[in-house]
Design a protein around this motif. Structure first.
Motif, PDB file in Angstrom:
ATOM      1  N   ILE A  25       0.701  -3.821  18.120  1.00  0.00           N
ATOM      2  CA  ILE A  25      -0.170  -4.953  18.413  1.00  0.00           C
ATOM      3  C   ILE A  25      -0.839  -5.409  17.128  1.00  0.00           C
ATOM      4  N   SER A  28      -4.229 -10.707  19.418  1.00  0.00           N
ATOM      5  CA  SER A  28      -4.708 -10.706  20.796  1.00  0.00           C
ATOM      6  C   SER A  28      -3.633 -11.280  21.714  1.00  0.00           C
ATOM      7  N   LEU A  58      -9.622  -2.562  19.241  1.00  0.00           N
ATOM      8  CA  LEU A  58      -8.775  -3.080  20.309  1.00  0.00           C
ATOM      9  C   LEU A  58      -9.570  -2.972  21.601  1.00  0.00           C
ATOM     10  N   CYS A  60      -9.551  -4.054  25.687  1.00  0.00           N
ATOM     11  CA  CYS A  60      -8.668  -4.502  26.758  1.00  0.00           C
ATOM     12  C   CYS A  60      -9.488  -4.885  27.982  1.00  0.00           C
ATOM     13  N   TRP A 110      -5.812  -8.198  26.025  1.00  0.00           N
ATOM     14  CA  TRP A 110      -6.363  -7.441  24.918  1.00  0.00           C
ATOM     15  C   TRP A 110      -6.801  -8.376  23.799  1.00  0.00           C
ATOM     16  N   ILE A 112      -8.097  -8.102  19.605  1.00  0.00           N
ATOM     17  CA  ILE A 112      -8.244  -7.230  18.446  1.00  0.00           C
ATOM     18  C   ILE A 112      -9.200  -7.862  17.460  1.00  0.00           C
ATOM     19  N   PHE A 119      -2.124  -2.002  15.387  1.00  0.00           N
ATOM     20  CA  PHE A 119      -2.148  -0.831  16.254  1.00  0.00           C
ATOM     21  C   PHE A 119      -0.711  -0.484  16.597  1.00  0.00           C
TER      22      PHE A 119
END
Length: 129
Positions: A25, A28, A58, A60, A110, A112, A119
């Motif tokens: 990741i 977003s 991160l 979520c 999610w 970030i 990630f």
């Protein structure tokens, strides 16, 4: 008069609504619309094996969609990492005490933050009853 065994007398078996494993990741995003019609509450989990960048974070969310197509956040699952692995989870729905009633459509989302965050080995899971 004899009665047969009770059916569905106990809690329902969990239902996996969304699972995405081993992702990297860097931005977003979200799962897209998910079918929540079979669940009334659930558990969201996030597992991350590594993070890079400066102050990577991160976070979520579980969102539900109303009849007019608007999304509403009902739960947050946060992971702030400087090194992995890391695991976190959060409950959602009325059974969690949040008071939210799930609609038929939901999503896992999610966001970030940090400087050039990345990630790796990210596993998302949404399981409901």
């Amino acid at each position: 008069m004899a009665h047969g065994p009770l059916v569905n007398a106990g809690p329902r078996d969990p239902l996996t609504v969304y699972t995405a494993t081993g992702q990297t990741i860097t931005a977003s995003g979200d799962s897209g619309p998910l079918d929540f019609t079979a669940i009334s509450s659930g558990l969201a989990s996030v597992f991350v094996t590594g993070a890079t960048g400066t102050s990577p974070s991160l976070t979520c969310y579980i969102d539900v969609q109303d009849a007019n197509g608007h999304w509403y956040q009902i739960a947050t699952v946060g992971v702030a990492l400087t090194s992995g692995p890391n695991f976190t989870f959060g409950n959602f729905g009325p059974a969690s005490g949040s008071g939210y009633v799930l609609t038929g459509v939901g999503r896992f989302r999610w966001a970030i933050s940090g400087t050039t965050p990345s990630f790796t080995g990210v596993d998302f899971s949404v399981i409901g009853r």
